[in-house]
Write an enzyme that holds these catalytic residues in place. Structure first.
Site, mmCIF file in Angstrom:
data_model
loop_
_atom_site.group_PDB
_atom_site.id
_atom_site.type_symbol
_atom_site.label_atom_id
_atom_site.label_comp_id
_atom_site.label_asym_id
_atom_site.label_seq_id
_atom_site.Cartn_x
_atom_site.Cartn_y
_atom_site.Cartn_z
ATOM 1 N N ASP A 65 -15.984 8.691 8.956
ATOM 2 C CA ASP A 65 -14.929 7.695 8.759
ATOM 3 C C ASP A 65 -13.586 8.393 8.937
ATOM 4 O O ASP A 65 -13.465 9.591 8.633
ATOM 5 C CB ASP A 65 -15.014 7.075 7.358
ATOM 6 C CG ASP A 65 -14.288 5.736 7.283
ATOM 7 O OD1 ASP A 65 -14.956 4.684 7.310
ATOM 8 O OD2 ASP A 65 -13.039 5.735 7.215
ATOM 9 N N ARG B 9 0.831 -1.220 0.000
ATOM 10 C CA ARG B 9 0.000 0.000 0.000
ATOM 11 C C ARG B 9 0.860 1.261 0.000
ATOM 12 O O ARG B 9 0.489 2.273 -0.575
ATOM 13 C CB ARG B 9 -0.909 0.005 1.233
ATOM 14 C CG ARG B 9 -1.927 -1.129 1.225
ATOM 15 C CD ARG B 9 -3.324 -0.580 1.321
ATOM 16 N NE ARG B 9 -4.293 -1.646 1.425
ATOM 17 C CZ ARG B 9 -5.172 -1.738 2.412
ATOM 18 N NH1 ARG B 9 -5.193 -0.838 3.378
ATOM 19 N NH2 ARG B 9 -6.044 -2.721 2.430
HETATM 20 C C1 LIG Z 1 -14.325 -2.726 6.918
HETATM 21 S S1 LIG Z 1 -14.903 -1.061 6.749
HETATM 22 C C2 LIG Z 1 -16.568 -1.244 7.312
HETATM 23 C C3 LIG Z 1 -17.519 -0.237 6.704
HETATM 24 C C4 LIG Z 1 -18.970 -0.333 7.151
HETATM 25 N N1 LIG Z 1 -19.118 -0.042 8.574
HETATM 26 C C5 LIG Z 1 -19.551 -1.694 6.851
HETATM 27 O O1 LIG Z 1 -19.680 -2.514 7.764
HETATM 28 O O2 LIG Z 1 -19.923 -1.940 5.696
HETATM 29 C C6 LIG Z 1 -14.102 -0.303 8.139
HETATM 30 C C7 LIG Z 1 -14.037 1.218 8.069
HETATM 31 O O3 LIG Z 1 -13.639 1.709 9.360
HETATM 32 C C8 LIG Z 1 -12.877 2.888 9.164
HETATM 33 N N2 LIG Z 1 -12.146 3.174 10.417
HETATM 34 C C9 LIG Z 1 -11.109 2.499 10.954
HETATM 35 N N3 LIG Z 1 -10.726 3.074 12.107
HETATM 36 C C10 LIG Z 1 -11.562 4.129 12.315
HETATM 37 C C11 LIG Z 1 -11.677 5.112 13.347
HETATM 38 N N4 LIG Z 1 -10.854 5.125 14.395
HETATM 39 N N5 LIG Z 1 -12.651 6.035 13.249
HETATM 40 C C12 LIG Z 1 -13.489 6.051 12.173
HETATM 41 N N6 LIG Z 1 -13.418 5.156 11.164
HETATM 42 C C13 LIG Z 1 -12.474 4.200 11.243
HETATM 43 C C14 LIG Z 1 -12.020 2.532 7.956
HETATM 44 O O4 LIG Z 1 -11.524 3.683 7.304
HETATM 45 C C15 LIG Z 1 -13.015 1.734 7.094
HETATM 46 O O5 LIG Z 1 -13.623 2.560 6.115
#
Ligand SMILES: C[S@@+](CC[C@H](N)C(=O)[O-])C[C@H]1O[C@@H](n2cnc3c(N)ncnc32)[C@H](O)[C@@H]1O
Length: 197
Positions: free
Chosen positions: A147, A40
């Protein structure tokens, strides 16, 4: 090691990046994710013309937490997997268990927070479900999406998705999407029934 070659990521530099993303976001990358971090960051370093991960580490270390480069680093290391109606049991719970109990409190506005909303599918799934369920009941609702990754948030704000994703959305909700034609025939957009702010 020159630009545009696969750079070697030492365990020590990996541990620095691992700690940095953990402190910034709570994302916990174990050693098995080393190759992922390497791939990445590799092209990003090429864009910055930084030849080694170690020099990128020094570059990051010299920057304050609110520096745009720190945000770029976070954006690169998030994993944004999402889809419409992902883990559908949560939405079934919301509709069948949570809302009936919540309604008994006589409140008139429901606020929902999709706290890690990625590119928006989760927040808009909530929106079409709640619109369908609460329209003309006198109950208003508001959904907030957030996010840590600013790139996915920018995408989400548009409410525009590839039309082939409709297959994952039950028919009863298709009326909340405008379908593109001609030049934009592959795309659909959340329509005016859902008030985007
Ligand atoms: C696997 S995706 C899940 C998206 C959605 N909640 C779903 O279940 O379809 C995880 C997301 O969490 C976000 N993320 C990770 N750590 C975070 C934080 N501390 N605060 C806000 N978002 C976060 C990432 O950028 C990513 O877009």
């Amino acid at each position: 090691m020159g630009l545009f070659e696969n750079k070697i990521l030492t365990d020590e530099d990996f541990l620095y990046f691992k700690e940095k993303i953990f402190v910034s976001s709570g994302i916990n990358l174990n050693l098995s994710k080393k190759t992922l971090v390497q791939s990445r960051l590799n092209a990003h370093l090429d864009r910055l013309k930084i030849p080694t991960f170690h020099e990128y580490r020094s570059y990051l270390e010299s920057r304050p937490a609110n520096d745009p480069e720190v945000q770029s680093f976070i954006n690169l290391l998030t994993t944004n997997k999402t889809e419409w109606f992902r883990e559908n049991e949560h939405f079934v719970y919301l509709v069948n268990k949570f809302i009936p109990v919540w309604k008994k409190q006589g409140k008139k506005k429901l606020k929902v927070w999709s706290a890690a909303s990625s590119s928006g599918e989760e927040a808009y799934t909530l929106a079409v479900i709640l619109k369908n369920l609460l329209d003309k009941t006198g109950i208003d609702f508001e959904i907030i999406g957030s996010d840590i990754d600013t790139n996915v948030l920018e995408f989400a704000k548009n409410g525009v998705y590839k039309k082939d994703q409709l297959i994952n959305i039950p028919n009863e909700y298709h009326r909340y999407f405008d379908l593109g034609t001609q030049d934009i025939k592959e795309w659909m957009k959340i329509n005016k029934a859902i008030n985007l702010m």
